[in-house]
Design an enzyme around this catalytic site. Structure first.
Site, PDB file in Angstrom:
ATOM      1  N   ASN A 121      -0.147   4.492  -0.720  1.00  0.00           N
ATOM      2  CA  ASN A 121      -0.751   5.759  -0.268  1.00  0.00           C
ATOM      3  C   ASN A 121      -1.429   5.623   1.084  1.00  0.00           C
ATOM      4  O   ASN A 121      -2.159   6.506   1.526  1.00  0.00           O
ATOM      5  CB  ASN A 121      -1.727   6.305  -1.319  1.00  0.00           C
ATOM      6  CG  ASN A 121      -2.936   5.393  -1.515  1.00  0.00           C
ATOM      7  OD1 ASN A 121      -2.993   4.297  -0.933  1.00  0.00           O
ATOM      8  ND2 ASN A 121      -3.898   5.820  -2.309  1.00  0.00           N
TER       9      ASN A 121
ATOM     10  N   HIS B 143      -3.710 -16.787  -6.497  1.00  0.00           N
ATOM     11  CA  HIS B 143      -4.720 -16.124  -5.670  1.00  0.00           C
ATOM     12  C   HIS B 143      -5.984 -16.965  -5.518  1.00  0.00           C
ATOM     13  O   HIS B 143      -6.933 -16.502  -4.891  1.00  0.00           O
ATOM     14  CB  HIS B 143      -5.067 -14.785  -6.324  1.00  0.00           C
ATOM     15  CG  HIS B 143      -5.663 -14.974  -7.691  1.00  0.00           C
ATOM     16  ND1 HIS B 143      -4.948 -15.506  -8.751  1.00  0.00           N
ATOM     17  CD2 HIS B 143      -6.908 -14.750  -8.170  1.00  0.00           C
ATOM     18  CE1 HIS B 143      -5.721 -15.602  -9.813  1.00  0.00           C
ATOM     19  NE2 HIS B 143      -6.931 -15.144  -9.491  1.00  0.00           N
TER      20      HIS B 143
ATOM     21  N   ASP C 283      -1.588  -0.950  -3.940  1.00  0.00           N
ATOM     22  CA  ASP C 283      -1.714  -0.106  -5.128  1.00  0.00           C
ATOM     23  C   ASP C 283      -0.415  -0.079  -5.932  1.00  0.00           C
ATOM     24  O   ASP C 283       0.584  -0.695  -5.538  1.00  0.00           O
ATOM     25  CB  ASP C 283      -2.126   1.317  -4.723  1.00  0.00           C
ATOM     26  CG  ASP C 283      -1.224   1.868  -3.624  1.00  0.00           C
ATOM     27  OD1 ASP C 283      -0.010   1.633  -3.700  1.00  0.00           O
ATOM     28  OD2 ASP C 283      -1.740   2.508  -2.678  1.00  0.00           O
TER      29      ASP C 283
ATOM     30  N   ASP D 155       0.845  -1.201   0.000  1.00  0.00           N
ATOM     31  CA  ASP D 155       0.000   0.000   0.000  1.00  0.00           C
ATOM     32  C   ASP D 155       0.877   1.247   0.000  1.00  0.00           C
ATOM     33  O   ASP D 155       1.494   1.582   1.005  1.00  0.00           O
ATOM     34  CB  ASP D 155      -0.902  -0.034   1.245  1.00  0.00           C
ATOM     35  CG  ASP D 155      -1.834   1.162   1.300  1.00  0.00           C
ATOM     36  OD1 ASP D 155      -1.883   1.929   0.311  1.00  0.00           O
ATOM     37  OD2 ASP D 155      -2.516   1.325   2.337  1.00  0.00           O
TER      38      ASP D 155
ATOM     39  N   ASP E  51      -3.929   3.862   2.410  1.00  0.00           N
ATOM     40  CA  ASP E  51      -5.379   3.869   2.615  1.00  0.00           C
ATOM     41  C   ASP E  51      -5.871   2.455   2.950  1.00  0.00           C
ATOM     42  O   ASP E  51      -7.076   2.203   2.975  1.00  0.00           O
ATOM     43  CB  ASP E  51      -6.101   4.411   1.367  1.00  0.00           C
ATOM     44  CG  ASP E  51      -5.891   3.528   0.142  1.00  0.00           C
ATOM     45  OD1 ASP E  51      -5.079   2.576   0.213  1.00  0.00           O
ATOM     46  OD2 ASP E  51      -6.541   3.787  -0.891  1.00  0.00           O
TER      47      ASP E  51
ATOM     48  N   ASP F 273      -3.681  -9.199 -16.812  1.00  0.00           N
ATOM     49  CA  ASP F 273      -4.707 -10.237 -16.761  1.00  0.00           C
ATOM     50  C   ASP F 273      -5.791  -9.831 -17.744  1.00  0.00           C
ATOM     51  O   ASP F 273      -6.328  -8.720 -17.659  1.00  0.00           O
ATOM     52  CB  ASP F 273      -5.278 -10.318 -15.333  1.00  0.00           C
ATOM     53  CG  ASP F 273      -5.618 -11.733 -14.936  1.00  0.00           C
ATOM     54  OD1 ASP F 273      -6.293 -12.410 -15.726  1.00  0.00           O
ATOM     55  OD2 ASP F 273      -5.240 -12.150 -13.830  1.00  0.00           O
TER      56      ASP F 273
HETATM   57  C1  GLC Z   1     -10.268 -17.175 -12.710  1.00  0.00           C
HETATM   58  C2  GLC Z   1      -9.590 -16.297 -11.708  1.00  0.00           C
HETATM   59  C3  GLC Z   1     -10.420 -16.236 -10.478  1.00  0.00           C
HETATM   60  C4  GLC Z   1     -11.755 -15.644 -10.861  1.00  0.00           C
HETATM   61  C5  GLC Z   1     -12.423 -16.439 -11.986  1.00  0.00           C
HETATM   62  C6  GLC Z   1     -13.569 -15.689 -12.584  1.00  0.00           C
HETATM   63  O1  GLC Z   1     -10.361 -18.492 -12.271  1.00  0.00           O
HETATM   64  O2  GLC Z   1      -8.287 -16.741 -11.443  1.00  0.00           O
HETATM   65  O3  GLC Z   1      -9.824 -15.484  -9.472  1.00  0.00           O
HETATM   66  O4  GLC Z   1     -12.588 -15.634  -9.743  1.00  0.00           O
HETATM   67  O5  GLC Z   1     -11.519 -16.668 -13.033  1.00  0.00           O
HETATM   68  O6  GLC Z   1     -13.111 -14.572 -13.294  1.00  0.00           O
END
Ligand code: GLC
Length: 566
Positions: free
Chosen positions: A28, A339, A34, A26, A30, A103
């Site tokens: 800034n 993630h 970012d 982070d 908040d 992405d």
């Molecule tokens: C992909 C992403 C995931 C997202 C899903 C829908 O599996 O990695 O995080 O929730 O697509 O976009």
């Protein structure tokens, strides 16, 4: 049969660091990560020894799915900065020799995207056909709205895959959350939009894309009902349909090839056999590589929660089949964390032997032939968080599963236990930079709970400790860079039936590598495969004090890992 060596390419030799921006740094103060934060950490990323960054979505989003629901494809979320700041990060990364991948989420948009806002106003809108609409089944007016959607598909994230819009008297398809309406890729205008989005970022200097659930972008003609056993999800009607390849070919030919852009496609339920229809030269290199799910105890996001016990033999089988099948024809994307899954030390390793098992896991996958991806926090051995109550969770998947659990009669306490083990939110706690308040992530209260173990597990501590996981990751990545046998070596698995050891060798132009990984705390006897004389090899990595080599066998210490070079 002579098997051809892989053809060298920059994207085969690189390694990639994944940033999930909300929880990285982070800048800034908040409470939300970012791009200013990222800017301050580029030297840290460079020192890790990676060659590229993949940013999970940075675009404006109402966050129904934390950025994977995009409201504007040509902008940066004000949470993270703006386009000028992104350009600064991009230039600063490039100045350090680090490439940047965005992405690309084009299976669906956000329901707040102006296209969808227009599409749901009127069937006459030019944007209506950007999405997938159908009338309800049965005599619609006689039925209570929402009771008879067009088919029996279930969404991955939130109940039925259809949502009724009274304004147009039709349902729209959402394979994921309600706030993520699926785009109608069969509409050539939509494909033109996708290409324009690609050009926008590539013209800015971005080096490629991670393509979100890209094998879902084509839907079966007529949208038939899903196979009803055990539940009708309908996935067989939107996973890997032949049209996906046509669309990818079009993107490749019209845009990506002109820029030499890199692509990795996310591909649930992918097998090596099907992958070859996408990522080989014979298939036209529609993508450079794919993220399959087979080694994640799950074939897609839906099954992650079933919580099958970890079986080393299955993991090994998957790894070996991809190594064997791709060699010389395709290319592997190597990952263990991202993630979307809980942390690997909890899943495949041991909290008691956090550092040892973390090092073993790193060597087990990083030294395979392929392009390795490392997820933020993985390199310091971050672990799952134990949330005190259900109210602490923030993800649509957890919410949906909580509802399902209720239906199945599970108590809140029982569900909390499961969520703490299985939720992908485990990977989304703020990055632990130091032992300062909020783990040095932010001076403000972070948007999401910081794992209380940050006092012990953090970057500053890892930098100061020469035996840390961080130094191990750096050394492995450097070793990989300096030894083509890692990148291009031909893989052979040994002791396939062992439930304790994962052992493979790799050979390339006269160099040989032997990787021995114990997945057990208990001692296991290891005997070097024939032709591998340990005494004559260099022990290049060991997650314990280097032993004096005595013969061709040894007894493993908990989660011991050794790498020999011959
Ligand atoms: C992909 C992403 C995931 C997202 C899903 C829908 O599996 O990695 O995080 O929730 O697509 O976009």
């Amino acid at each position: 049969m002579e098997i051809a060596e892989p053809k060298p390419a920059w994207w085969k030799e690189m390694s990639v660091y994944q940033i999930w921006p909300r929880s990285f740094a982070d800048g800034n103060n908040d409470g939300v990560g970012d791009l200013q934060g990222v800017l301050g950490k580029l030297d840290y990323i460079k020192a890790l020894g990676v060659d590229a960054i993949w940013f999970s979505p940075l675009y404006p989003s109402p966050n129904a799915d934390y950025g994977y629901d995009i409201a504007d494809y040509r902008n940066i979320s004000p949470d993270y900065g703006d386009l000028a700041l992104f350009q600064e990060v991009l230039d600063a990364a490039h100045a350090r020799g680090i490439k940047v991948f965005m992405d690309l989420v084009v299976n669906h948009t956000s329901d707040q995207h102006p296209w969808f806002q227009a599409a749901k106003e009127s069937t006459d809108s030019p944007y209506h056909d950007y999405y997938i609409w159908r009338g309800g089944r049965g005599a619609a007016p006689a039925r209570p709205q929402g009771k008879r959607p067009p088919n029996n598909w279930l969404s991955v994230f939130e109940g039925k895959a259809w949502e009724y819009v009274s304004q147009v008297k039709e349902y729209y398809l959402h394979v994921f959350a309600k706030g993520q309406p699926d785009l109608n890729m069969a509409n050539p205008k939509v494909r033109e939009e996708v290409k324009e989005i690609m050009r926008f970022w590539l013209d800015m200097g971005v080096d490629g894309f991670r393509e979100d659930v890209i094998t879902y972008i084509a839907k079966r003609e007529g949208l038939p009902n899903g196979f009803p056993l055990p539940i009708a999800t309908g996935f067989e009607h939107y996973t890997n349909l032949p049209k996906v390849k046509d669309y990818l070919r079009e993107f490749q030919q019209d845009v990506l090839s002109g820029y030499g852009a890199f692509t990795v496609g996310e591909a649930p339920m992918m097998t090596p056999k099907v992958a070859k229809e996408y990522i080989t030269e014979a298939a036209g290199n529609l993508l450079n590589m794919m993220f399959h799910f087979q080694h994640m105890e799950a074939d897609c996001l839906m099954t992650d929660w079933i919580g099958l016990p970890f079986r080393l033999k299955k993991l090994k089988r998957v790894w070996t089949s991809w190594q064997k099948e791709m060699y010389g024809v395709g290319w592997n994307a190597l990952y263990l964390e991202n993630h979307d899954h809980p942390r690997i030390i909890n899943r495949y390793g041991s909290l008691k032997y956090r550092v040892e098992s973390g090092k073993m896991l790193a060597a087990a996958y990083l030294l395979q032939s392929g392009t390795p991806f490392v997820y933020q926090g993985q390199e310091i051995g971050m672990t799952n968080i134990t949330q005190p109550s259900l109210s602490a969770f923030k993800d649509v998947v957890t919410f949906n599963n909580a509802k399902l659990a209720k239906k199945l009669g599970l108590s809140d306490a029982r569900f909390l236990k499961i969520a703490n083990r299985r939720s992908r939110e485990n990977a989304r706690t703020p990055m632990q930079w130091s032992a300062e308040p909020n783990a040095g992530f932010s001076e403000a209260e972070p948007w999401f709970a910081v794992n209380p173990n940050y006092a012990e597990i953090n970057v500053a501590a890892a930098q100061a400790d020469p035996n840390s996981l961080l130094h191990w990751y750096r050394a492995l990545l450097q070793f990989r860079r300096e030894h083509p046998v890692v990148v291009y070596g031909r893989y052979e698995e040994h002791y396939k039936s062992s439930r304790s050891l994962y052992c493979y060798t790799s050979e390339y132009r006269g160099q040989r590598l032997l990787v021995v990984c114990s997945f057990k705390e208990e001692p296991v006897r290891f005997q070097a495969p024939a032709g591998f004389e340990l005494v004559n090899a260099a022990l290049v990595f060991c997650n314990y004090a280097k032993p004096v080599e005595a013969g061709c066998s040894f007894i493993t210490r908990p989660y011991e890992c050794r790498v020999y070079l011959m």
